[in-house]
Write a protein that holds these residues in place. Structure first.
Motif, PDB file in Angstrom:
ATOM      1  N   THR A  64      40.297  30.363   3.096  1.00 27.00           N
ATOM      2  CA  THR A  64      40.115  29.444   4.166  1.00 27.00           C
ATOM      3  C   THR A  64      39.818  30.409   5.313  1.00 27.00           C
ATOM      4  OG1 THR A  64      41.318  27.534   3.475  1.00 27.00           O
ATOM      5  CG2 THR A  64      40.988  27.727   5.802  1.00 27.00           C
ATOM      6  N   LYS A  67      36.830  32.145   5.377  1.00 24.18           N
ATOM      7  CA  LYS A  67      35.555  31.239   5.842  1.00 24.18           C
ATOM      8  C   LYS A  67      35.487  31.122   7.361  1.00 24.18           C
ATOM      9  CE  LYS A  67      34.140  26.447   5.480  1.00 24.18           C
ATOM     10  NZ  LYS A  67      34.418  26.254   6.768  1.00 24.18           N
ATOM     11  N   TRP A  68      36.527  31.093   7.946  1.00 22.18           N
ATOM     12  CA  TRP A  68      36.749  31.049   9.439  1.00 22.18           C
ATOM     13  C   TRP A  68      36.130  32.152   9.964  1.00 22.18           C
ATOM     14  CZ3 TRP A  68      42.571  29.059   9.662  1.00 22.18           C
ATOM     15  CH2 TRP A  68      42.714  27.868   9.435  1.00 22.18           C
ATOM     16  N   ASP A  71      32.449  32.149   9.773  1.00 23.79           N
ATOM     17  CA  ASP A  71      31.906  31.380  10.617  1.00 23.79           C
ATOM     18  C   ASP A  71      32.117  31.571  11.997  1.00 23.79           C
ATOM     19  OD1 ASP A  71      31.720  29.496   8.503  1.00 23.79           O
ATOM     20  OD2 ASP A  71      33.289  28.116   8.855  1.00 23.79           O
ATOM     21  N   THR A 131      43.820  24.393   4.361  1.00 25.97           N
ATOM     22  CA  THR A 131      42.508  23.283   4.257  1.00 25.97           C
ATOM     23  C   THR A 131      41.707  23.560   5.495  1.00 25.97           C
ATOM     24  OG1 THR A 131      43.550  21.408   4.672  1.00 25.97           O
ATOM     25  CG2 THR A 131      43.499  21.967   2.350  1.00 25.97           C
ATOM     26  N   ASP A 132      40.623  22.870   5.660  1.00 18.95           N
ATOM     27  CA  ASP A 132      40.071  22.928   7.012  1.00 18.95           C
ATOM     28  C   ASP A 132      40.704  21.952   7.779  1.00 18.95           C
ATOM     29  OD1 ASP A 132      37.851  24.269   6.322  1.00 18.95           O
ATOM     30  OD2 ASP A 132      36.569  22.525   5.434  1.00 18.95           O
TER      31      ASP A 132
END
Length: 145
Positions: A64, A67-68, A71, A131-132
């Motif tokens: 996670t 991923k952040w 992004d 999680t998101d």
């Protein structure tokens, strides 16, 4: 141009000569402050530093957070580990592939934080799974008018 590239360009443009100016991030970019022990790995106390090098990351946290980062969000690890533990902490983050922008040491120990700032602060308590994030209405304490 990707959001990450735009964000990096924006941050570089905020540096004037040798003077660094604290940037205001675009609205769609979050500035995550993430604890380490008990949040992205097992809860290793400062009194047991030998465990810091061998603990395993929580896989959902690694996935996670990276991923952040990809992004375009800013990732800052903010830990109660002391400056004496900086090298082992940086080595551990690198060894396990965490992507991040900065590392702040010496966060106050204890769990009853109340952050007061002139900027909007959003806090999410880690309860065992990364999680998101989703929106949820909650009651908070605010200054009396």
């Amino acid at each position: 141009m990707s959001d990450k590239t735009e964000n990096d360009k924006f941050l570089k443009e905020t540096i004037a000569g040798d003077q660094h100016v604290s940037p205001m991030l675009p609205d769609h970019i979050k500035n995550y402050l993430i604890d380490i022990d008990g949040t992205v790995t097992e809860d290793v106390p400062n009194e047991e530093p030998e465990r810091m090098a061998t603990c395993k990351p929580f896989e959902d946290a690694l996935k996670t957070i990276n991923k952040w980062y990809e992004d375009g969000h800013r990732i800052c690890f903010f830990t109660s580990r002391t400056e004496d533990h900086r090298e082992v902490t940086e080595n551990w983050l690198q060894k396990h592939g965490f992507k991040y922008h900065s590392l702040l040491m010496g966060k106050p120990r204890g769990g009853n934080y109340h952050w007061i700032d002139n900027h909007l602060v959003k806090a999410t308590r880690y309860k065992g799974k990364f999680t998101d994030l989703v929106m949820k209405n909650v009651n908070i304490q605010v200054f009396k008018d």
